[in-house]
Scaffold this motif. Structure first.
Motif, PDB file in Angstrom:
ATOM      1  N   LEU A  66      81.427   6.407 -56.874  1.00 57.62           N
ATOM      2  CA  LEU A  66      82.516   5.650 -57.486  1.00 57.62           C
ATOM      3  C   LEU A  66      83.864   6.162 -56.995  1.00 57.62           C
ATOM      4  O   LEU A  66      84.800   5.382 -56.780  1.00 57.62           O
ATOM      5  CB  LEU A  66      82.436   5.751 -59.013  1.00 57.62           C
ATOM      6  N   TRP A  67      83.967   7.464 -56.829  1.00 59.24           N
ATOM      7  CA  TRP A  67      85.204   8.039 -56.305  1.00 59.24           C
ATOM      8  C   TRP A  67      85.441   7.569 -54.868  1.00 59.24           C
ATOM      9  O   TRP A  67      86.564   7.183 -54.507  1.00 59.24           O
ATOM     10  CB  TRP A  67      85.123   9.561 -56.376  1.00 59.24           C
ATOM     11  N   GLU A  68      84.381   7.560 -54.063  1.00 63.40           N
ATOM     12  CA  GLU A  68      84.517   7.090 -52.684  1.00 63.40           C
ATOM     13  C   GLU A  68      84.878   5.604 -52.641  1.00 63.40           C
ATOM     14  O   GLU A  68      85.669   5.160 -51.792  1.00 63.40           O
ATOM     15  CB  GLU A  68      83.224   7.371 -51.922  1.00 63.40           C
ATOM     16  N   GLY A  69      84.311   4.838 -53.571  1.00 65.12           N
ATOM     17  CA  GLY A  69      84.673   3.429 -53.647  1.00 65.12           C
ATOM     18  C   GLY A  69      86.129   3.244 -54.038  1.00 65.12           C
ATOM     19  O   GLY A  69      86.810   2.339 -53.533  1.00 65.12           O
ATOM     20  N   THR A  70      86.618   4.091 -54.919  1.00 66.54           N
ATOM     21  CA  THR A  70      88.036   4.025 -55.300  1.00 66.54           C
ATOM     22  C   THR A  70      88.929   4.278 -54.098  1.00 66.54           C
ATOM     23  O   THR A  70      89.972   3.630 -53.934  1.00 66.54           O
ATOM     24  CB  THR A  70      88.322   5.044 -56.413  1.00 66.54           C
ATOM     25  N   MET A  71      88.518   5.205 -53.233  1.00 65.73           N
ATOM     26  CA  MET A  71      89.286   5.455 -52.019  1.00 65.73           C
ATOM     27  C   MET A  71      89.370   4.191 -51.167  1.00 65.73           C
ATOM     28  O   MET A  71      90.437   3.866 -50.619  1.00 65.73           O
ATOM     29  CB  MET A  71      88.644   6.595 -51.219  1.00 65.73           C
ATOM     30  N   LEU A  72      88.257   3.475 -51.044  1.00 64.20           N
ATOM     31  CA  LEU A  72      88.259   2.232 -50.269  1.00 64.20           C
ATOM     32  C   LEU A  72      89.168   1.189 -50.904  1.00 64.20           C
ATOM     33  O   LEU A  72      89.890   0.460 -50.211  1.00 64.20           O
ATOM     34  CB  LEU A  72      86.842   1.673 -50.151  1.00 64.20           C
ATOM     35  N   ALA A  73      89.137   1.096 -52.236  1.00 66.61           N
ATOM     36  CA  ALA A  73      89.975   0.117 -52.921  1.00 66.61           C
ATOM     37  C   ALA A  73      91.448   0.381 -52.666  1.00 66.61           C
ATOM     38  O   ALA A  73      92.232  -0.555 -52.445  1.00 66.61           O
ATOM     39  CB  ALA A  73      89.681   0.142 -54.423  1.00 66.61           C
ATOM     40  N   ILE A  74      91.839   1.639 -52.682  1.00 66.47           N
ATOM     41  CA  ILE A  74      93.232   1.982 -52.396  1.00 66.47           C
ATOM     42  C   ILE A  74      93.581   1.614 -50.970  1.00 66.47           C
ATOM     43  O   ILE A  74      94.653   1.067 -50.685  1.00 66.47           O
ATOM     44  CB  ILE A  74      93.463   3.486 -52.651  1.00 66.47           C
ATOM     45  N   GLU A  75      92.660   1.890 -50.065  1.00 62.96           N
ATOM     46  CA  GLU A  75      92.885   1.597 -48.658  1.00 62.96           C
ATOM     47  C   GLU A  75      93.078   0.095 -48.434  1.00 62.96           C
ATOM     48  O   GLU A  75      93.868  -0.320 -47.572  1.00 62.96           O
ATOM     49  CB  GLU A  75      91.687   2.099 -47.835  1.00 62.96           C
ATOM     50  N   LEU A  76      92.400  -0.744 -49.217  1.00 61.14           N
ATOM     51  CA  LEU A  76      92.482  -2.197 -49.065  1.00 61.14           C
ATOM     52  C   LEU A  76      93.563  -2.823 -49.938  1.00 61.14           C
ATOM     53  O   LEU A  76      93.674  -4.038 -49.989  1.00 61.14           O
ATOM     54  CB  LEU A  76      91.135  -2.836 -49.418  1.00 61.14           C
ATOM     55  N   TRP A  77      94.338  -2.028 -50.646  1.00 63.73           N
ATOM     56  CA  TRP A  77      95.349  -2.552 -51.565  1.00 63.73           C
ATOM     57  C   TRP A  77      94.694  -3.466 -52.606  1.00 63.73           C
ATOM     58  O   TRP A  77      95.313  -4.402 -53.115  1.00 63.73           O
ATOM     59  CB  TRP A  77      96.433  -3.321 -50.807  1.00 63.73           C
ATOM     60  N   ASP A  78      93.456  -3.152 -52.952  1.00 59.56           N
ATOM     61  CA  ASP A  78      92.711  -3.946 -53.928  1.00 59.56           C
ATOM     62  C   ASP A  78      92.868  -3.272 -55.294  1.00 59.56           C
ATOM     63  O   ASP A  78      92.023  -2.491 -55.722  1.00 59.56           O
ATOM     64  CB  ASP A  78      91.235  -4.015 -53.507  1.00 59.56           C
ATOM     65  N   ASP A  79      93.969  -3.589 -55.979  1.00 60.19           N
ATOM     66  CA  ASP A  79      94.265  -2.910 -57.236  1.00 60.19           C
ATOM     67  C   ASP A  79      93.241  -3.225 -58.319  1.00 60.19           C
ATOM     68  O   ASP A  79      92.978  -2.390 -59.192  1.00 60.19           O
ATOM     69  CB  ASP A  79      95.658  -3.298 -57.729  1.00 60.19           C
ATOM     70  N   GLU A  80      92.652  -4.406 -58.270  1.00 66.31           N
ATOM     71  CA  GLU A  80      91.656  -4.757 -59.286  1.00 66.31           C
ATOM     72  C   GLU A  80      90.426  -3.860 -59.167  1.00 66.31           C
ATOM     73  O   GLU A  80      89.935  -3.312 -60.162  1.00 66.31           O
ATOM     74  CB  GLU A  80      91.255  -6.224 -59.154  1.00 66.31           C
ATOM     75  N   SER A  81      89.928  -3.682 -57.935  1.00 68.51           N
ATOM     76  CA  SER A  81      88.782  -2.788 -57.744  1.00 68.51           C
ATOM     77  C   SER A  81      89.165  -1.347 -58.024  1.00 68.51           C
ATOM     78  O   SER A  81      88.365  -0.567 -58.570  1.00 68.51           O
ATOM     79  CB  SER A  81      88.236  -2.922 -56.320  1.00 68.51           C
ATOM     80  N   TRP A  82      90.376  -0.972 -57.635  1.00 69.53           N
ATOM     81  CA  TRP A  82      90.886   0.365 -57.936  1.00 69.53           C
ATOM     82  C   TRP A  82      90.819   0.602 -59.440  1.00 69.53           C
ATOM     83  O   TRP A  82      90.339   1.637 -59.902  1.00 69.53           O
ATOM     84  CB  TRP A  82      92.311   0.465 -57.413  1.00 69.53           C
ATOM     85  N   ASP A  83      91.268  -0.369 -60.210  1.00 73.19           N
ATOM     86  CA  ASP A  83      91.270  -0.258 -61.665  1.00 73.19           C
ATOM     87  C   ASP A  83      89.850  -0.180 -62.204  1.00 73.19           C
ATOM     88  O   ASP A  83      89.510   0.720 -62.984  1.00 73.19           O
ATOM     89  CB  ASP A  83      92.003  -1.475 -62.243  1.00 73.19           C
TER      90      ASP A  83
END
Length: 895
Positions: free
Chosen positions: A551-568
Motif C-alpha cells: 500500500l505504501w508503494e502504491g501511494t508512491m505511484l499515486a503521488i507520481e501520477l498526481w492521482d490525489d484520489e488514489s493517494w487519499d
C-alpha cells in the motif's frame, strides 16, 4: 519492611510521595539505578510495604531467561489476566497470543505494549497498581520494550512502575541514582552487621573498600573474619565491589553440602521462584527438598510460597561456582519437571553436552511457537541454539540461515552476521545459496537503505527465480524500490535493475507494482497505463493487512501520477490497517506520506496531527524516525525556526542511513519554506538540490513546482524553463485537474501568459488542493500588480490572503499582505492560527479525534494512551473551552 532504611531518608521520602501521587490519580514511573548491592532491592521492599493496600506486582529479571521473549511480561501481567476480556479485541488477542492462550499471527510488539498499558489501567480502576521490577537489566528484550512503552505513556492512571537496574536499559524514563552510604551511616551499618566489633584498622579498611555499599558492608566482614582479620584473601588486586560481594556469596555457597549446592543451583536456574517446580526438579535429581535447609539457615534464600534469594548476586554466584556437569544436571532436571514445552526445550538445550538432533528439532519447534507469539528474539535464540546442536552439516546450514533471518527480524544484526558466516561455510545447495544472498541483502538494507542493498537484492532475486518464483518477484520489487529510494547515493540506478527483471505474467499486486516501477524507468507518458493498472489493483484489494508495504508503494505511484484520489484512498487505508493491527513500524511511512496530501488541501491542523502521531510513536517506542510530515507542515506554515531545525535533523538522519530520497524530500520542504518567506535565492538552491537526481519517485511532483517559482522570482529564467519542461512532461501525461492546474500556474510564472493564470484557477478550483489554489491566486495577484492592474490584483491577493490565513500558512499570508499593501489596500497582519492559546497540541489532537466520533479507547489506540488518560485530557479540554459535552465540542472550531 516498614521502617526507614538507614541512610535512605531522601530516597524513602521520594518513594512515599510516589505512593501518595498514585493514590491521588497520577501515574508515576521511576528507575532506580545503581551498583549491585547498593540497596535498590531494599528500596523496592520499602515501596511494597508502603503500598500494602494496593495491587502489588513484583517482577524479577533473570539472566538465564534473557532470551525467552515476554518471560518478564508473564510475571507483570499474570495477576491481572482476569481483566483480559475487558480489553479491545485487537489488544486482547495480542496478549492472548504472546501468552499462548490463543493461536494466531505474531502481533506487533507495540500492540502488545498498548495491550499491557490497557490491562494495567483496567486493574487500576479498582485499586492503585504498584509494579516493581528488580534486576531490570536482565529482562528479556521484548519485556523491557513493553515496560519502557508503558512507562512513557502513563499519565492519569493510578499506576506506579519502579524498576531497579545496574545499567541504562530503560532510557528516557525518570530515574535517580542510588549512591553508597555516607561515612557515618556506613559505620553504623557495619557495627550492626558485626555485633562483636572489629579491629579499628580492619573496620576502616572495610569502610574504604565498600564505598558505602550496604551489601558490601554486610558481606565483606565475613571474608575478613574468615581470614582471621589479617587481610582480604585473594590475589591482592583491587576487585569491584560487586565482584567482592559475589565472591563472598561464592565462599558461603561452597561451604554448603553438595546436595544443598545442587538445589540452590536449580533454584538459580529457574526464574519464577516456583516451589512446585523446585519440588519436581529435586525429585528428578533424587533429592529431598529438605536438603535446601542449610542454604535457608545461612540466609542465602527463602522457601515459602515461592523461592526468593537474599540478593540477585546469590543467584549468579550459585551458577558461577557450579561445575559444568552440575549445571547440566540442573537444566536436565528442570527439563524433566517443566510443564511448558518451550522452557523444557531450552533447558534440554542447556543440558546438552554436544550435538543432539532430537534437542535441536525440539528447539526448532519452540522457535516456531515463539515466533507465532511475537517473540522474535526468542525465536532467534532458539534457532541459533538449534543450529549449534545440529550434527548434520547440511541441516545445520539451513538452521543457521533460519536463525539469521530471525535475527534480522528481531534486530539482532551482529548475531545474524555471525550466523551468516556459519552458513556460508557450507555446504550450500542452490536454494540455500539464494537464501543467504537474500539475507545479505536484508542486512545491507537494515544499515544502508539502498546503497548496498539494491545489487544484493538483485542477485538474490536472480538465484530465487527458478526456485521460488513468487519470492523472486517480491525480491525484484524490493530491489526496484530500493533503487528508486537510494539512487541518489548508489551506483545502481532503477533502469539497471529494470533491465535485469525477467518478464513474467502480471497476476498479483506484486506483479502489477513491479511492472509499474519498471515502466517508470522509461518515458513517463508510456508508464502511466502500467501505474494506473497497479493503482486499480491495489484499490480493489480487500486484504490490505497482508501486505501493508505494498500500500505504501502504491501511494508512491499515486503521488507520481498526481492521482490525489488514489493517494487519499491508499494512504488512508494503509493508516487504518496499520493502526488496526498495531504495526507501529509501518505507521511513520504513511504518516509522512499522507501529511503532504493534507497540506496541499490546506488542512494543516490535520496534517500536524499526523506529525504529532509520528512523534507519539517515537516516544512510545523509543525508536526515532525522521518526521517528514512535521517538516512539511512547519515549512508550509512558515515557522522558520522550527522548520529549519526539522530540515537539518531530517537531512542528518537521511545521510546516516543513506536514504537519498529523504535528503531530496527535506530539501523540497526547505524550498517550500523559503518560497513562502520570499527568500528566493535560498529556495532556488534547495530546489535544485532536491531535483538534481532524475531517478527518484514522488520528489518531482513536489519539488519541481517549487523550483519553477524560485527560479522565476530569482531571475534564473533558463533554470525555470528547464524545470517547467520536466514538470510538463509528467503533468500533461497524468492529465488530472491538479496536475494540469499546477502546470498552468508554473507556465504562467515562466511566460507571463494571463490565460495560463486563469486556467490554473479553473483546474485547481475543481480539486480539493486548496493550498495550491491559494498559491495560484497569489502569483496571479503579484503578476497583476506588476502589470499595474491594481483593482484586479487586490481581488486576487485578498482571496489568497484570506485562504492562507485560514489554513495557517503564515509566511504565504504575509507575502500576500505585503503585496496588498503595495496596491494600497488596508489589511491587518493576522496572528498565526496554527496554535491555540487554550489547548496544548495533544489536547487539540484528542479534541479533534473526539469531534470525529471516536470513543476514548479508540482515541487511546490512535495515540498510544490509556482511555483514562484520554478522559483526563478531555476534562481539561472541556474546562478550557467552557463546555460540558462532546456534543458541544463538535460545534467548536478547533485550530
Amino acid at each position: 519492611m516498614g521502617t526507614q532504611l538507614l541512610g535512605r531518608a531522601a530516597e524513602c521520602e521520594q518513594l512515599d510521595r510516589l505512593v501518595a501521587d498514585v493514590a491521588g490519580g497520577t501515574s508515576r514511573v521511576l528507575i532506580l539505578r545503581g551498583d549491585a548491592g547498593v540497596g535498590k532491592s531494599a528500596l523496592l521492599e520499602h515501596l511494597l510495604a508502603k503500598s500494602d493496600s494496593y495491587c502489588r506486582i513484583s517482577v524479577t529479571g533473570v539472566q538465564s531467561e534473557i532470551e525467552m521473549a515476554y518471560s518478564g511480561l508473564h510475571q507483570l501481567c499474570a495477576p491481572l489476566l482476569h481483566h483480559l476480556d475487558h480489553l479491545p479485541a485487537p489488544q486482547r488477542t495480542a496478549l492472548a497470543t504472546v501468552f499462548g492462550l490463543e493461536d494466531g499471527p505474531a502481533p506487533d510488539p507495540f500492540l502488545v505494549g498498548l495491550a499491557t498499558l490497557s490491562l494495567l489501567a483496567e486493574g487500576a480502576e479498582r485499586t492503585p497498581v504498584v509494579c516493581v521490577v528488580d534486576d531490570a537489566h536482565w529482562l528479556d528484550r521484548a519485556s523491557a520494550q513493553v515496560v519502557a512503552f508503558v512507562g512513557r505513556r502513563l499519565l492519569a492512571e493510578r499506576i506506579a512502575i519502579v524498576c531497579a537496574t545496574r545499567t541504562d536499559v530503560l532510557p528516557g524514563l525518570p530515574d535517580t541514582t542510588i549512591h553508597g552510604l555516607g561515612d557515618v551511616d556506613a559505620r553504623t551499618l557495619l557495627r550492626r552487621s558485626v555485633p562483636g566489633g572489629l579491629d579499628p584498622a580492619v573496620r576502616d579498611q572495610i569502610i574504604a573498600e565498600s564505598h558505602g555499599n550496604p551489601l558490601a558492608l554486610i558481606e565483606l566482614p565475613r571474608t575478613w573474619q574468615q581470614a582471621g582479620g589479617y587481610g582480604f584473601p585473594g590475589t591482592g588486586r583491587i576487585e569491584p565491589v560487586a565482584g567482592r560481594i559475589e565472591q563472598s556469596y561464592t565462599r558461603r555457597i561452597t561451604t554448603l553440602p553438595a546436595d544443598t549446592q545442587l538445589l540452590v543451583l536449580v533454584a538459580a536456574v529457574e526464574p519464577l521462584g516456583d516451589v512446585v517446580l523446585l519440588h519436581a526438579a529435586s525429585d528428578a535429581l533424587g533429592l529431598d527438598l529438605a536438603a535446601a535447609t542449610p542454604a535457608v539457615d545461612a540466609g542465602l534464600l527463602e522457601i515459602g510460597g515461592s523461592v526468593r534469594f537474599a540478593h540477585p548476586l546469590v543467584r549468579s554466584a550459585a551458577y558461577r561456582v557450579a561445575s559444568v556437569s552440575d549445571r547440566r544436571r540442573a537444566h536436565r532436571a528442570l527439563a524433566e519437571a517443566h510443564p511448558d514445552p518451550d522452557r523444557r526445550a531450552w533447558h534440554r538445550a542447556q543440558a546438552a553436552a554436544g550435538p543432539d538432533e532430537d534437542v535441536a528439532a525440539e528447539l526448532e519447534r519452540s522457535a516456531g511457537r515463539a515466533q507465532s507469539r511475537g517473540g522474535l528474539a526468542a525465536a532467534a535464540a532458539f534457532r541459533t541454539r538449534a543450529a549449534e546442536l545440529t550434527p548434520d552439516r547440511r541441516v545445520r546450514v539451513r538452521r543457521a540461515v533460519d536463525a539469521a533471518f530471525a535475527g534480522v527480524a528481531a534486530g539482532a544484526v551482529d548475531s545474524a552476521r555471525t550466523l551468516l558466516a556459519t552458513a556460508a561455510a557450507g555446504p550450500l545447495d542452490e536454494r540455500q545459496q539464494a537464501r543467504t544472498d537474500l539475507l545479505r541483502a536484508q542486512l545491507a538494507f537494515v544499515t544502508s537503505r539502498g546503497r548496498g542493498a539494491t545489487p544484493l537484492l538483485l542477485a538474490a532475486a536472480r538465484r530465487l527465480e527458478p526456485l521460488d518464483p513468487p519470492l523472486a518477484r517480491e525480491t525484484y520489487l524490493d530491489a526496484m524500490v530500493t533503487a528508486w529510494l537510494g539512487s541518489r547515493l548508489s551506483d545502481v540506478d532503477p533502469a539497471t535493475v529494470a533491465e535485469a527483471v525477467p518478464r513474467a505474467p502480471t497476476e498479483t499486486p506484486v506483479d502489477f507494482l513491479l511492472d509499474a516501477f519498471i515502466a517508470l524507468t522509461g518515458d513517463f507518458a508510456d508508464a502511466v497505463p502500467a501505474c494506473r493498472a497497479a493503482l486499480a489493483v491495489l484499490r480493489d484489494d480487500d486484504a490490505p493487512e497482508s501486505h501493508l508495504r505494498r500500500l505504501w508503494e502504491g501511494t508512491m505511484l499515486a503521488i507520481e501520477l498526481w492521482d490525489d484520489e488514489s493517494w487519499d484512498v491508499l494512504s488512508e487505508r494503509h493508516l487504518r490497517a496499520a493502526r488496526r493491527v498495531g504495526a507501529l513500524q509501518e505507521l511513520p511511512f504513511m504518516l509522512g506520506g499522507r501529511a503532504p496530501l493534507l497540506m496541499y488541501r490546506g488542512e494543516l491542523s490535520a496534517a500536524w496531527a499526523l506529525a504529532e502521531e509520528n512523534y507519539a510513536i517515537n516516544e512510545a517506542t523509543g525508536i526515532p524516525t525522521a518526521a517528514y510530515g512535521a517538516v512539511c507542515v512547519a515549512a508550509a506554515r512558515g515557522d522558520e525556526p522550527l522548520a529549519r531545525r526539522l530540515i537539518a535533523e531530517a537531512i542528518s538522519a537521511a545521510e546516516a542511513t543513506d536514504e537519498g530520497t529523504g535528503i531530496a524530500l527535506a530539501e523540497c520542504w526547505h524550498a517550500l519554506l523559503c518560497n513562502g518567506l520570499g527568500q528566493y535565492d535560498e529556495a532556488l538552491a534547495a530546489a535544485v538540490r532536491s531535483t538534481e537526481n532524475a531517478h527518484e519517485v514522488t520528489i518531482p511532483a513536489w519539488a519541481l513546482p517549487e523550483l519553477v517559482e524560485a527560479a522565476t522570482r530569482h531571475g534564473s529564467a533558463d533554470v525555470a524553463v528547464r524545470a517547467l519542461a520536466r514538470l510538463s512532461e509528467r503533468t500533461l501525461a497524468s492529465g488530472t485537474d491538479r496536475a494540469l492546474g499546477v502546470e498552468a500556474r508554473c507556465r504562467a510564472l515562466v511566460t507571463g501568459d494571463e490565460a495560463s493564470f486563469t486556467a490554473a484557477l479553473t483546474y485547481l478550483g475543481r480539486t480539493r488542493a486548496r493550498a495550491d489554489l491559494a498559491r495560484a491566486h497569489l502569483v496571479y495577484g503579484e503578476w497583476l500588480r506588476r502589470e499595474s492592474r491594481r483593482a484586479d490584483a487586490k481581488q486576487q491577493l485578498t482571496t489568497a490572503f484570506e485562504m492562507f490565513a485560514q489554513f495557517g500558512m503564515a509566511a504565504f499570508a504575509e507575502r500576500a499582505r505585503r503585496e496588498l499593501l503595495a496596491v494600497g489596500a488596508a489589511v491587518r497582519k493576522r496572528s498565526d492560527p496554527q496554535t491555540s492559546t487554550e489547548l496544548t497540541v495533544q489536547e487539540a489532537q484528542i479534541a479533534r479525534l473526539a469531534q470525529d466520533g471516536l470513543s476514548n479507547p479508540e482515541i487511546g489506540a490512535h495515540l498510544f494512551l490509556s482511555a483514562r488518560t484520554v478522559e483526563w485530557h478531555l476534562r481539561k479540554v472541556f474546562g478550557k473551552l467552557g463546555i460540558t459535552s462532546r456534543r458541544q465540542l463538535r460545534k467548536i472550531d478547533l485550530p
